[in-house]
Design an enzyme around this catalytic site. Structure first.
Site, PDB file in Angstrom:
ATOM      1  N   ASP A  61       0.784  -1.176   0.216  1.00 25.39           N
ATOM      2  CA  ASP A  61      -0.059   0.010  -0.054  1.00 25.39           C
ATOM      3  C   ASP A  61       0.738   1.192   0.073  1.00 25.39           C
ATOM      4  O   ASP A  61       1.879   1.214   0.511  1.00 25.39           O
ATOM      5  CB  ASP A  61      -0.903  -0.026   0.968  1.00 25.39           C
ATOM      6  CG  ASP A  61      -2.014  -0.732   1.218  1.00 25.39           C
ATOM      7  OD1 ASP A  61      -2.213  -1.567   0.295  1.00 25.39           O
ATOM      8  OD2 ASP A  61      -2.985  -0.850   1.818  1.00 25.39           O
ATOM      9  N   HIS A 208       3.323  -2.308   3.399  1.00 28.92           N
ATOM     10  CA  HIS A 208       3.561  -0.950   2.947  1.00 28.92           C
ATOM     11  C   HIS A 208       5.035  -0.786   2.155  1.00 28.92           C
ATOM     12  O   HIS A 208       5.951  -0.991   2.691  1.00 28.92           O
ATOM     13  CB  HIS A 208       3.653   0.091   4.010  1.00 28.92           C
ATOM     14  CG  HIS A 208       2.113   0.231   4.436  1.00 28.92           C
ATOM     15  ND1 HIS A 208       1.843  -0.686   5.346  1.00 28.92           N
ATOM     16  CD2 HIS A 208       1.120   1.081   4.258  1.00 28.92           C
ATOM     17  CE1 HIS A 208       0.417  -0.493   5.727  1.00 28.92           C
ATOM     18  NE2 HIS A 208       0.062   0.681   5.127  1.00 28.92           N
TER      19      HIS A 208
HETATM   20 ZN   LIG Z   1      -2.830   3.270   2.703  1.00 26.29          ZN
END
Ligand SMILES: [Zn+2]
Length: 243
Positions: A61, A208
Protein backbone atom coordinates in the site's frame (compact mmCIF):
# COMPACT_ATOMS: atom_id res chain seq x y z
CA UNK A 1 22.10 -3.71 6.52
CA UNK A 2 20.35 -0.42 5.83
CA UNK A 3 22.50 2.60 5.37
CA UNK A 4 20.51 4.20 2.69
CA UNK A 5 20.23 7.87 2.05
CA UNK A 6 19.55 10.31 4.80
CA UNK A 7 17.42 12.33 2.43
CA UNK A 8 14.56 10.29 3.77
CA UNK A 9 14.77 12.33 6.91
CA UNK A 10 13.62 15.32 4.92
CA UNK A 11 10.29 13.74 4.13
CA UNK A 12 7.64 15.73 5.95
CA UNK A 13 6.54 14.15 9.19
CA UNK A 14 3.01 14.63 7.95
CA UNK A 15 3.43 11.72 5.59
CA UNK A 16 4.51 9.44 8.38
CA UNK A 17 1.48 10.49 10.38
CA UNK A 18 -0.82 9.80 7.45
CA UNK A 19 0.64 6.41 6.87
CA UNK A 20 0.17 4.96 10.31
CA UNK A 21 -3.58 4.87 10.37
CA UNK A 22 -3.97 1.12 10.25
CA UNK A 23 -4.72 0.58 13.89
CA UNK A 24 -8.03 -1.10 13.12
CA UNK A 25 -7.92 -4.87 12.80
CA UNK A 26 -8.80 -6.55 9.56
CA UNK A 27 -12.49 -6.75 8.93
CA UNK A 28 -12.61 -10.43 8.20
CA UNK A 29 -15.78 -11.30 6.40
CA UNK A 30 -16.42 -7.75 5.39
CA UNK A 31 -18.59 -4.99 6.70
CA UNK A 32 -19.80 -3.46 3.47
CA UNK A 33 -23.34 -3.07 2.19
CA UNK A 34 -23.01 -6.40 0.41
CA UNK A 35 -22.62 -8.30 3.64
CA UNK A 36 -25.57 -10.47 4.47
CA UNK A 37 -26.93 -10.48 0.96
CA UNK A 38 -25.91 -14.07 0.64
CA UNK A 39 -22.82 -15.63 -0.83
CA UNK A 40 -21.59 -13.71 -3.81
CA UNK A 41 -22.13 -10.03 -3.13
CA UNK A 42 -19.69 -8.09 -5.25
CA UNK A 43 -19.20 -5.61 -2.42
CA UNK A 44 -17.79 -8.34 -0.22
CA UNK A 45 -14.39 -7.38 1.17
CA UNK A 46 -11.99 -10.15 0.24
CA UNK A 47 -9.32 -11.12 2.72
CA UNK A 48 -7.86 -14.28 1.23
CA UNK A 49 -6.82 -16.22 -1.85
CA UNK A 50 -8.96 -18.83 -3.53
CA UNK A 51 -6.64 -21.60 -2.46
CA UNK A 52 -5.98 -23.25 0.85
CA UNK A 53 -2.77 -24.41 2.44
CA UNK A 54 0.57 -22.79 1.83
CA UNK A 55 -0.58 -19.75 -0.12
CA UNK A 56 -0.81 -16.03 0.43
CA UNK A 57 -1.46 -12.85 -1.53
CA UNK A 58 1.05 -10.06 -1.02
CA UNK A 59 -0.33 -6.53 -1.19
CA UNK A 60 1.65 -3.30 -0.89
CA UNK A 61 0.00 0.00 0.00
CA UNK A 62 0.61 3.74 -0.30
CA UNK A 63 3.13 3.85 -3.14
CA UNK A 64 4.58 4.28 -5.58
CA UNK A 65 7.61 5.35 -3.53
CA UNK A 66 10.82 6.35 -5.34
CA UNK A 67 12.95 5.19 -2.42
CA UNK A 68 11.80 1.61 -2.02
CA UNK A 69 9.38 0.53 -4.74
CA UNK A 70 12.19 -0.09 -7.28
CA UNK A 71 14.04 -2.42 -4.87
CA UNK A 72 10.78 -4.17 -4.00
CA UNK A 73 10.11 -4.79 -7.69
CA UNK A 74 13.59 -6.32 -8.01
CA UNK A 75 12.99 -8.60 -5.04
CA UNK A 76 9.63 -9.75 -6.37
CA UNK A 77 11.13 -10.39 -9.79
CA UNK A 78 14.03 -12.40 -8.35
CA UNK A 79 11.50 -14.56 -6.52
CA UNK A 80 9.04 -14.73 -9.41
CA UNK A 81 6.25 -13.45 -7.20
CA UNK A 82 3.39 -11.28 -8.41
CA UNK A 83 1.80 -8.86 -5.96
CA UNK A 84 -0.96 -6.27 -5.75
CA UNK A 85 -0.03 -2.59 -5.44
CA UNK A 86 -2.63 -0.30 -3.86
CA UNK A 87 -1.59 3.06 -5.27
CA UNK A 88 -2.13 6.53 -3.79
CA UNK A 89 -3.04 9.10 -6.45
CA UNK A 90 -0.80 11.90 -5.17
CA UNK A 91 2.24 9.64 -5.53
CA UNK A 92 1.09 8.28 -8.88
CA UNK A 93 1.27 11.87 -10.15
CA UNK A 94 4.81 12.22 -8.78
CA UNK A 95 6.09 8.84 -10.00
CA UNK A 96 4.27 7.81 -13.17
CA UNK A 97 7.24 5.81 -14.43
CA UNK A 98 7.14 3.63 -11.31
CA UNK A 99 3.52 2.78 -12.04
CA UNK A 100 4.53 1.62 -15.49
CA UNK A 101 7.33 -0.47 -13.95
CA UNK A 102 4.84 -2.10 -11.57
CA UNK A 103 2.59 -2.96 -14.51
CA UNK A 104 5.54 -4.16 -16.63
CA UNK A 105 6.51 -6.47 -13.77
CA UNK A 106 3.21 -8.28 -14.13
CA UNK A 107 1.76 -7.00 -10.88
CA UNK A 108 -1.83 -5.98 -10.31
CA UNK A 109 -3.10 -2.50 -9.54
CA UNK A 110 -5.47 -1.51 -6.78
CA UNK A 111 -7.14 1.90 -6.42
CA UNK A 112 -6.26 3.37 -2.99
CA UNK A 113 -7.90 6.80 -3.57
CA UNK A 114 -6.39 10.08 -4.71
CA UNK A 115 -5.38 11.65 -1.38
CA UNK A 116 -5.60 8.77 1.11
CA UNK A 117 -8.62 10.30 2.84
CA UNK A 118 -10.71 8.56 5.46
CA UNK A 119 -13.90 7.71 3.57
CA UNK A 120 -15.92 6.52 6.56
CA UNK A 121 -18.37 9.44 6.51
CA UNK A 122 -18.32 10.20 2.78
CA UNK A 123 -21.43 9.99 0.61
CA UNK A 124 -21.47 7.38 -2.16
CA UNK A 125 -21.36 10.23 -4.69
CA UNK A 126 -18.21 11.72 -3.19
CA UNK A 127 -16.56 8.32 -2.96
CA UNK A 128 -17.43 7.60 -6.56
CA UNK A 129 -15.94 10.88 -7.71
CA UNK A 130 -12.64 10.16 -5.95
CA UNK A 131 -12.41 6.56 -7.12
CA UNK A 132 -13.19 7.49 -10.71
CA UNK A 133 -10.59 10.28 -10.68
CA UNK A 134 -7.98 7.92 -9.24
CA UNK A 135 -8.67 5.24 -11.82
CA UNK A 136 -8.63 7.86 -14.60
CA UNK A 137 -5.22 9.01 -13.37
CA UNK A 138 -3.92 5.44 -13.38
CA UNK A 139 -5.20 5.00 -16.91
CA UNK A 140 -3.56 8.24 -17.96
CA UNK A 141 -0.26 6.84 -16.74
CA UNK A 142 -0.80 3.26 -17.84
CA UNK A 143 -3.50 3.15 -20.54
CA UNK A 144 -5.94 0.26 -20.40
CA UNK A 145 -4.35 -1.36 -17.37
CA UNK A 146 -6.89 -3.41 -15.40
CA UNK A 147 -7.67 -2.09 -11.90
CA UNK A 148 -9.51 -5.04 -10.37
CA UNK A 149 -9.26 -3.96 -6.73
CA UNK A 150 -10.04 -1.07 -4.41
CA UNK A 151 -8.78 -0.70 -0.86
CA UNK A 152 -10.09 1.97 1.53
CA UNK A 153 -7.39 3.96 3.34
CA UNK A 154 -7.11 2.97 7.02
CA UNK A 155 -9.60 0.17 6.38
CA UNK A 156 -12.27 2.86 6.91
CA UNK A 157 -14.68 1.39 4.41
CA UNK A 158 -17.85 3.37 5.03
CA UNK A 159 -20.00 3.07 1.92
CA UNK A 160 -17.06 2.45 -0.38
CA UNK A 161 -17.40 -1.33 -0.94
CA UNK A 162 -20.62 -0.98 -2.92
CA UNK A 163 -19.32 2.02 -4.86
CA UNK A 164 -16.15 0.16 -5.74
CA UNK A 165 -18.13 -2.91 -6.80
CA UNK A 166 -20.37 -0.72 -8.99
CA UNK A 167 -17.20 0.56 -10.67
CA UNK A 168 -15.99 -3.00 -11.24
CA UNK A 169 -13.45 -3.09 -8.43
CA UNK A 170 -13.42 -5.75 -5.74
CA UNK A 171 -13.00 -4.32 -2.23
CA UNK A 172 -9.69 -5.69 -1.02
CA UNK A 173 -9.19 -6.19 2.70
CA UNK A 174 -6.53 -8.23 4.41
CA UNK A 175 -6.06 -11.20 6.69
CA UNK A 176 -3.09 -9.77 8.55
CA UNK A 177 -0.60 -6.91 8.55
CA UNK A 178 2.98 -6.75 9.75
CA UNK A 179 2.42 -3.35 11.36
CA UNK A 180 5.25 -1.91 9.35
CA UNK A 181 4.14 1.63 10.20
CA UNK A 182 5.44 1.01 13.74
CA UNK A 183 8.98 0.07 12.81
CA UNK A 184 11.26 -0.45 9.83
CA UNK A 185 13.59 -2.78 11.69
CA UNK A 186 14.13 -5.58 9.16
CA UNK A 187 14.67 -8.22 11.85
CA UNK A 188 11.37 -7.41 13.52
CA UNK A 189 9.47 -7.22 10.24
CA UNK A 190 10.94 -10.43 8.84
CA UNK A 191 9.98 -12.27 12.01
CA UNK A 192 6.45 -10.84 11.88
CA UNK A 193 6.04 -11.62 8.19
CA UNK A 194 7.17 -15.22 8.54
CA UNK A 195 5.21 -15.90 11.71
CA UNK A 196 2.00 -14.33 10.45
CA UNK A 197 2.17 -15.97 7.04
CA UNK A 198 2.53 -19.36 8.71
CA UNK A 199 -0.32 -18.60 11.11
CA UNK A 200 -2.68 -17.41 8.35
CA UNK A 201 -2.43 -19.70 5.32
CA UNK A 202 -4.45 -18.41 2.39
CA UNK A 203 -4.55 -14.85 3.71
CA UNK A 204 -4.08 -11.49 2.06
CA UNK A 205 -0.99 -9.91 3.63
CA UNK A 206 -0.91 -6.12 3.96
CA UNK A 207 2.50 -4.46 3.75
CA UNK A 208 3.60 -0.92 2.82
CA UNK A 209 6.04 0.21 0.15
CA UNK A 210 4.87 3.81 0.54
CA UNK A 211 4.23 6.65 1.03
CA UNK A 212 7.45 8.43 0.08
CA UNK A 213 9.47 7.45 3.15
CA UNK A 214 11.75 4.70 4.37
CA UNK A 215 10.21 1.29 3.72
CA UNK A 216 13.50 -0.53 3.37
CA UNK A 217 12.75 -2.75 6.36
CA UNK A 218 9.55 -3.98 4.74
CA UNK A 219 11.38 -4.70 1.49
CA UNK A 220 14.17 -6.49 3.32
CA UNK A 221 11.65 -8.62 5.21
CA UNK A 222 10.13 -9.71 1.90
CA UNK A 223 13.59 -10.43 0.50
CA UNK A 224 14.44 -12.68 3.45
CA UNK A 225 11.18 -14.52 4.04
CA UNK A 226 9.76 -15.20 0.57
CA UNK A 227 12.63 -17.39 -0.74
CA UNK A 228 12.49 -19.49 2.41
CA UNK A 229 8.75 -20.06 2.17
CA UNK A 230 8.86 -20.67 -1.57
CA UNK A 231 11.45 -23.39 -0.94
CA UNK A 232 8.90 -25.00 1.38
CA UNK A 233 6.25 -24.99 -1.33
CA UNK A 234 4.46 -21.76 -0.53
CA UNK A 235 2.83 -20.04 -3.49
CA UNK A 236 1.79 -16.42 -3.86
CA UNK A 237 -1.46 -15.73 -5.64
CA UNK A 238 -4.00 -13.03 -6.34
CA UNK A 239 -6.63 -12.30 -3.75
CA UNK A 240 -9.89 -14.09 -4.36
CA UNK A 241 -12.31 -12.24 -6.61
CA UNK A 242 -15.61 -13.84 -5.86
CA UNK A 243 -18.79 -12.30 -7.19
ZN1 LIG B 1 -2.97 3.28 2.79
Amino acid sequence: MHKRSLRRLAVPAMLAAIAVGLAAPAQAGGAGPGQGQGGKAAAEIVTGTKLEGRTAALTFDDGPNPYDTPRLLEVLKENQVKAVFCLWGDFVKQNPELVRQIVAGGHTLCNHTMNHDNLAAWTPEAIREDLEATSALLHEVAPNVPIPYFRAPYGAWGQSPQVAADLGMQPLGWGFTIEDWETQDPDVLAERLETRLRANPGAVALLHDGPAMDRSGTVEAVARVIPELKAEGWRFHQPDRRG
